[in-house]
Every structure is written in structure tokens, then in C-alpha cells.
Scaffold this active site. Structure first.
Site, PDB file in Angstrom:
ATOM      1  N   LYS A   3     -42.618 -41.010 -33.928  1.00 43.55           N
ATOM      2  CA  LYS A   3     -41.292 -40.382 -33.818  1.00 43.55           C
ATOM      3  C   LYS A   3     -41.234 -39.236 -32.822  1.00 43.55           C
ATOM      4  O   LYS A   3     -40.332 -38.392 -32.862  1.00 43.55           O
ATOM      5  CB  LYS A   3     -40.760 -39.908 -35.189  1.00 43.55           C
ATOM      6  CG  LYS A   3     -40.860 -40.901 -36.301  1.00 43.55           C
ATOM      7  CD  LYS A   3     -40.515 -42.307 -35.925  1.00 43.55           C
ATOM      8  CE  LYS A   3     -39.052 -42.532 -35.628  1.00 43.55           C
ATOM      9  NZ  LYS A   3     -38.855 -43.945 -35.138  1.00 43.55           N
TER      10      LYS A   3
ATOM     11  N   TRP B 188     -39.674 -44.153 -25.892  1.00 41.26           N
ATOM     12  CA  TRP B 188     -39.000 -43.642 -24.691  1.00 41.26           C
ATOM     13  C   TRP B 188     -40.003 -43.634 -23.528  1.00 41.26           C
ATOM     14  O   TRP B 188     -39.729 -44.132 -22.434  1.00 41.26           O
ATOM     15  CB  TRP B 188     -38.458 -42.237 -24.967  1.00 41.26           C
ATOM     16  CG  TRP B 188     -37.502 -41.723 -23.940  1.00 41.26           C
ATOM     17  CD1 TRP B 188     -37.028 -42.393 -22.850  1.00 41.26           C
ATOM     18  CD2 TRP B 188     -36.902 -40.432 -23.923  1.00 41.26           C
ATOM     19  NE1 TRP B 188     -36.159 -41.584 -22.150  1.00 41.26           N
ATOM     20  CE2 TRP B 188     -36.065 -40.369 -22.787  1.00 41.26           C
ATOM     21  CE3 TRP B 188     -36.985 -39.302 -24.750  1.00 41.26           C
ATOM     22  CZ2 TRP B 188     -35.316 -39.232 -22.472  1.00 41.26           C
ATOM     23  CZ3 TRP B 188     -36.248 -38.175 -24.435  1.00 41.26           C
ATOM     24  CH2 TRP B 188     -35.422 -38.144 -23.309  1.00 41.26           C
TER      25      TRP B 188
ATOM     26  N   HIS C 100     -50.733 -44.545 -31.702  1.00 49.20           N
ATOM     27  CA  HIS C 100     -50.422 -43.330 -32.467  1.00 49.20           C
ATOM     28  C   HIS C 100     -51.709 -42.735 -33.053  1.00 49.20           C
ATOM     29  O   HIS C 100     -51.652 -41.815 -33.864  1.00 49.20           O
ATOM     30  CB  HIS C 100     -49.508 -43.653 -33.653  1.00 49.20           C
ATOM     31  CG  HIS C 100     -48.142 -44.139 -33.295  1.00 49.20           C
ATOM     32  ND1 HIS C 100     -47.306 -43.489 -32.444  1.00 49.20           N
ATOM     33  CD2 HIS C 100     -47.439 -45.227 -33.747  1.00 49.20           C
ATOM     34  CE1 HIS C 100     -46.146 -44.143 -32.365  1.00 49.20           C
ATOM     35  NE2 HIS C 100     -46.221 -45.205 -33.130  1.00 49.20           N
TER      36      HIS C 100
ATOM     37  N   SER D 158     -36.687 -37.303 -37.995  1.00 47.39           N
ATOM     38  CA  SER D 158     -36.665 -38.662 -37.472  1.00 47.39           C
ATOM     39  C   SER D 158     -37.512 -39.589 -38.360  1.00 47.39           C
ATOM     40  O   SER D 158     -37.091 -40.702 -38.697  1.00 47.39           O
ATOM     41  CB  SER D 158     -37.196 -38.651 -36.033  1.00 47.39           C
ATOM     42  OG  SER D 158     -37.177 -39.932 -35.483  1.00 47.39           O
TER      43      SER D 158
ATOM     44  N   MET E  12     -31.252 -47.931 -23.452  1.00 45.18           N
ATOM     45  CA  MET E  12     -32.227 -48.489 -24.393  1.00 45.18           C
ATOM     46  C   MET E  12     -31.533 -49.019 -25.651  1.00 45.18           C
ATOM     47  O   MET E  12     -31.916 -50.041 -26.193  1.00 45.18           O
ATOM     48  CB  MET E  12     -33.287 -47.438 -24.757  1.00 45.18           C
ATOM     49  CG  MET E  12     -34.288 -47.209 -23.640  1.00 45.18           C
ATOM     50  SD  MET E  12     -35.516 -45.963 -24.051  1.00 45.18           S
ATOM     51  CE  MET E  12     -36.355 -46.698 -25.459  1.00 45.18           C
TER      52      MET E  12
END
Ligand code: A3P
Length: 285
Positions: A44, A49, A99, A129, A223
Site C-alpha cells: 500500500k 504505481w 514486498h 489504505s 490506471m
């Protein structure tokens, strides 16, 4: 198996799509190539992006690839079972995502010239988020109340465990020539300048026009409208599409709309304790 977690070397993972066997393989046996580019972030924090930006840079700003290939195929999440399979078949040069905290990352990184791009985000926005996302993603447990989720987040009782450990671990690589860090806030503040800096780090100079098409196609609206990037194609088995969208708000400071004064102060107290030794300041400090 949905919503069950396991702990691997002190870090929490969902049982669905992750396993200790693959995590050990990734850490100890996964061969890192000199031409690999790794897109790394705590969940998050802007992983997808950055994935979009890197995909567009790779194609000199041409949006053909991002409009025709799913984002998780363009830069597979190397530690997940399917992501690892895809990474092993990926023709070089590879664009990979992760991650993982630094201590679980492929150890062959140390012997390679692979490039790492690490994206960080205001942790209060990460918390908010992640709270919303946990209601969508079937791999994650229901987050419960924001109050209890805040405590889970602060103590690292969430998937991928502590934000503080993640950030302090990865930022230990700052100064290495193959490591580049950037914040979600910097991307928001100046996407064009950020794209130029990323290009420079990658050794790939784009023209002004090409940078402009990267910026245009990596915008929140682009997006959101791109089914290869907005997770609308993810099966209902993994995401409850009725409950919201992956591209939720895409702004800085949304935590102010969710955290009470007391919750914010509680966060600040732990933040100060955990971050004071790092000797770095961030846009949200
Ligand atoms: P919000 O939930 O605050 O909207 P990750 O990719 O690491 O899972 O991060 C997801 C977060 O990044 C979500 O934040 C999502 O909306 C935001 N995001 C994704 N693409 C973005 C973009 N092009 N511009 C701004 N925010 C974006």
C-alpha cells in the site's frame, strides 16, 4: 485456507498463494541477474504505481504494453507462488516486484548489480489504505475496527509484519549505487521530475515527449481506467470487487479523514520511538 496466516522467520504471510517452501527458495536460491530491476515497497505504499511507471519507462513511454499485459505479469511478485513461477520464466531483462523485508530478500542480490527501486509512503496513509484493502482482498483477514487495526499495524501484526522494520531495513541500503528510494509523496508532488530521476537511475534517458507519455499513462485516472492495471481482472476468489476498488483514492493525507486525534497521537508516539535512530527525515515528518 483463505484468511489464514503463517509466520515465516518472524514475518506474517497469508496461507493462500504463499508458502514457507517458496519463501525459503526465494531467499536462498533465487538467482538475481545483473540486469534485473526490482520494484520494492511495503504493501500500500505505491507498489503498483511504480510498477506502471517502470513498465512505461521500459517501453519509452509507449502505453502498448501497459494496456495489453496484466500488471502482475509485467512485474511478478517474486515471493508469491505464481509470481515466482512467472519470474523464473521471465525472459531477461526482468522487471520484478516484491514486498519482502530486506532480510528475506534473495541473498544473491548482494553479489549482483541488479537495481532496486524502493518506494515509501506516509505510514498513516499506508495504514488507512491497508485497512480498506483488507476488506477487499480475500487473502487478508477482516481488519476489524480501525482502533484494533491501528494496534495491529503498530505492533507488526499485519501481513508482511512491521512497516517500521521494513523501512529501517531497506533504508539501510541507502547510499549503495544500485539502490534508489523515492516517496509516494514525491511522486504526487512532481511526477515528471520523479520519472526523470528514475530514468537517470536506470541509465535510460527519455525525451521530454516520452517522459510526458509516461506521466500521462501512469496517472491515477489512466490506471483506474486501464483493466490491465486496476485489478478488475483479478478473480473473485482473491478480491471482493463489490466492496470497493484497488485504486481507491490515490491521495496524500487521507489519514486525516479517518484517524481521530487520539489515534494520530498514539501513532506519532510509536513512530518517534521506532524511527528516531534512523537519522532520516521524510515528507510526512
Ligand atoms: P489508496 O488506498 O490510498 O487510494 P500498492 O500498489 O502498494 O498496493 O498501493 C496502493 C495505493 O496506491 C492505493 O492507495 C492506490 O490508490 C494508490 N495508487 C495506485 N496507483 C496510483 C496512482 N497512479 N496515483 C496515485 N495513487 C495511486
Amino acid at each position: 485456507m483463505a484468511c489464514e496466516y503463517f509466520t515465516h522467520k518472524g514475518v506474517l504471510f497469508p496461507c493462500l498463494v504463499y508458502s514457507p517452501k517458496e519463501l525459503s527458495y526465494v531467499e536462498n536460491e533465487f538467482q538475481v541477474r545483473d540486469d534485473d530491476i526490482f520494484n520494492i515497497a511495503y504493501p500500500k505504499s505505491g507498489t503498483n504505481w511504480m510498477l506502471e511507471i517502470l513498465s512505461l519507462i521500459r517501453c519509452d513511454g509507449d502505453p502498448g504494453w501497459v494496456r495489453s499485459v496484466l500488471n502482475w505479469e509485467r512485474a511478478p511478485l517474486v515471493e508469491s507462488q505464481l509470481g515466482l513461477e512467472a519470474a523464473l520464466k521471465y525472459p531477461p531483462p526482468r522487471l520484478l516486484s516484491s514486498h519482502l523485508p530486506v532480510q528475506l530478500f534473495p541473498k544473491f542480490l548482494q553479489r549482483s548489480k541488479a537495481k532496486i527501486i524502493y518506494t515509501l509512503r506516509c505510514p498513516k496513509d499506508v495504514l488507512v489504505s491497508l485497512y480498506h484493502f483488507s476488506k477487499l482482498l480475500c487473502l487478508f483477514k477482516d481488519p476489524g475496527s480501525l482502533d484494533s487495526f491501528l494496534e495491529d499495524f503498530l505492533s507488526g501484526n499485519v501481513v508482511y509484519s512491521s512497516w517500521f522494520d521494513h523501512v529501517t531495513g531497506w533504508m539501510g541500503l541507502k547510499g549503495n549505487e544500485n539502490f534508489f528510494s523515492i516517496t509516494y509523496e514525491e511522486l504526487q508532488e512532481d511526477l515528471r521530475g520523479s520519472v526523470r530521476r528514475i530514468c537517470h537511475f536506470l541509465g535510460k534517458e527519455l525525451s521530454e515527449e516520452q517522459v510526458a507519455t509516461v506521466v500521462e499513462n501512469a496517472s491515477f485516472q489512466s490506471m483506474k481506467g486501464n483493466k490491465m492495471s486496476n485489478y478488475s481482472q483479478l478473480s473473485d476468489e482473491y478480491m471482493d470487487h463489490q466492496n470497493g476498488e484497488f485504486l481507491r483514492k490515490g491521495i496524500c493525507g487521507d489519514w486525516r479523514n479517518h484517524l481521530s486525534e487520539a489515534q494520530s497521537q498514539r501513532f506519532d508516539t510509536v513512530y518517534r520511538e521506532r524511527m528516531q535512530g534512523l537519522g532520516m527525515t521524510f515528507p510526512w515528518d
